[in-house]
Write a protein that holds these residues in place. Structure first.
Motif, PDB file in Angstrom:
ATOM      1  N   GLU A   1      46.870  33.080  44.932  1.00 20.12           N
ATOM      2  CA  GLU A   1      47.867  33.808  44.150  1.00 20.12           C
ATOM      3  C   GLU A   1      49.290  33.378  44.517  1.00 20.12           C
ATOM      4  OE1 GLU A   1      48.002  36.374  41.857  1.00 20.12           O
ATOM      5  OE2 GLU A   1      45.916  36.976  41.714  1.00 20.12           O
TER       6      GLU A   1
ATOM      7  N   GLN B   1      49.836  36.762  34.508  1.00 20.08           N
ATOM      8  CA  GLN B   1      50.029  38.201  34.679  1.00 20.08           C
ATOM      9  C   GLN B   1      49.200  38.974  33.652  1.00 20.08           C
ATOM     10  OE1 GLN B   1      54.296  38.779  34.725  1.00 20.08           O
ATOM     11  NE2 GLN B   1      54.518  37.519  36.557  1.00 20.08           N
TER      12      GLN B   1
ATOM     13  N   HIS C   1      58.347  44.985  33.581  1.00 19.23           N
ATOM     14  CA  HIS C   1      57.618  44.528  34.773  1.00 19.23           C
ATOM     15  C   HIS C   1      58.355  43.385  35.472  1.00 19.23           C
ATOM     16  CE1 HIS C   1      54.515  47.070  33.283  1.00 19.23           C
ATOM     17  NE2 HIS C   1      54.166  46.265  32.298  1.00 19.23           N
TER      18      HIS C   1
ATOM     19  N   ARG D   1      55.511  38.081  40.609  1.00 21.55           N
ATOM     20  CA  ARG D   1      54.485  38.962  41.150  1.00 21.55           C
ATOM     21  C   ARG D   1      53.115  38.331  40.951  1.00 21.55           C
ATOM     22  NH1 ARG D   1      52.808  42.396  36.499  1.00 21.55           N
ATOM     23  NH2 ARG D   1      53.989  41.613  34.740  1.00 21.55           N
TER      24      ARG D   1
ATOM     25  N   ASP E   1      47.872  40.908  39.486  1.00 21.61           N
ATOM     26  CA  ASP E   1      47.586  42.340  39.408  1.00 21.61           C
ATOM     27  C   ASP E   1      48.850  43.207  39.371  1.00 21.61           C
ATOM     28  OD1 ASP E   1      48.549  42.206  42.005  1.00 21.61           O
ATOM     29  OD2 ASP E   1      46.716  42.948  42.946  1.00 21.61           O
ATOM     30  N   GLY E   2      50.029  42.590  39.379  1.00 22.74           N
ATOM     31  CA  GLY E   2      51.285  43.330  39.314  1.00 22.74           C
ATOM     32  C   GLY E   2      51.965  43.537  40.651  1.00 22.74           C
ATOM     33  N   HIS E   3      51.264  43.290  41.751  1.00 22.54           N
ATOM     34  CA  HIS E   3      51.829  43.471  43.088  1.00 22.54           C
ATOM     35  C   HIS E   3      52.823  42.351  43.401  1.00 22.54           C
ATOM     36  CE1 HIS E   3      52.059  44.201  47.404  1.00 22.54           C
ATOM     37  NE2 HIS E   3      51.758  42.925  47.595  1.00 22.54           N
ATOM     38  N   GLN E   4      53.980  42.736  43.948  1.00 24.14           N
ATOM     39  CA  GLN E   4      54.954  41.728  44.363  1.00 24.14           C
ATOM     40  C   GLN E   4      54.871  41.543  45.873  1.00 24.14           C
ATOM     41  OE1 GLN E   4      59.381  42.353  44.347  1.00 24.14           O
ATOM     42  NE2 GLN E   4      59.310  40.717  42.825  1.00 24.14           N
ATOM     43  N   PRO E   5      54.709  40.306  46.334  1.00 22.22           N
ATOM     44  CA  PRO E   5      54.659  40.094  47.788  1.00 22.22           C
ATOM     45  C   PRO E   5      55.994  40.477  48.427  1.00 22.22           C
ATOM     46  CG  PRO E   5      54.778  37.994  46.639  1.00 22.22           C
ATOM     47  CD  PRO E   5      54.632  39.057  45.589  1.00 22.22           C
ATOM     48  N   HIS E   6      55.916  40.902  49.664  1.00 16.62           N
ATOM     49  CA  HIS E   6      57.123  41.307  50.385  1.00 16.62           C
ATOM     50  C   HIS E   6      58.113  40.155  50.513  1.00 16.62           C
ATOM     51  CE1 HIS E   6      59.731  43.265  53.263  1.00 16.62           C
ATOM     52  NE2 HIS E   6      59.545  42.274  54.111  1.00 16.62           N
TER      53      HIS E   6
END
Length: 191
Positions: free
Chosen positions: A56, A128, A146, A150, A153-158
């Motif tokens: 990802e 996405q 949005h 990211r 799945d929509g999650h953004q890495p730190h």
């Protein structure tokens, strides 16, 4: 102020402070040849992740790097805060431009992206899940709220810094000609 608040005694000599610091050093950038090498290298590097998170984050880092090179935006808060709704087509004197609204260190402003940025955005769009059902143009026109950078799945890495460092090591471009470490900010400096 320190004497008034009793932090130091008025009998103790106060050192003279200056605002003169060390002269700034130019951040390491990439040459045109190095950029071409990096862009070619990332095409295959992005697919060499062994673990799910690598599969990802590597394509995401590729898109992030290219977008920084094509817009000159600052990495971090400015780039990671961009949403699909912040990107639009703009026409000026019968020429169509892609412009991106960014907000960060110096406040908000429009950036005009180089034309190849459309390819980067289309790759992001295709990965996405929540926007891939729409056409690319519809996603821009619908002003989807949005985040741009990211995972599927929509999650953004730190942070993308560690993976960028790995990219620099793997590509052999970690150091510039002076032996200075390249960072994500080097992409803005290159732009």
């Amino acid at each position: 102020t320190a004497v008034t608040h009793g932090f130091i005694s008025e009998r103790v000599p106060v050192p003279k402070l200056t605002t003169r610091g060390l002269k700034g050093k130019t951040r390491p950038a990439f040459t045109e040849e190095e950029i071409n090498t990096l862009l070619t290298f990332m095409e295959t590097w992005q697919d060499k992740g062994k673990f799910a998170v690598e599969k990802e984050i590597r394509p995401l880092v590729r898109d992030y790097v290219e977008m920084l090179l094509l817009t000159g935006m600052r990495h971090g808060t400015e780039a990671m805060g961009i949403c699909w709704k912040d990107i639009e087509w703009h026409t000026h004197k019968d020429v169509k431009y892609l412009r991106i609204w960014v907000s960060g260190k110096t406040g908000g402003r429009w950036l005009i992206a180089k034309h190849k940025a459309v390819d980067v955005l289309k790759r992001l769009h295709a990965r996405q899940r929540d926007v891939a059902e729409m056409s690319f143009e519809t996603t821009l026109e619908s002003r989807v709220p949005h985040l741009l950078f990211r995972f599927s799945d929509g999650h953004q890495p730190h942070s993308l810094v560690g993976t960028f460092r790995r990219l620099m090591m793997d590509s052999g471009l970690a150091l510039d000609a002076n032996g200075d470490n390249r960072t994500l900010y080097s992409l803005r400096h290159t732009y």
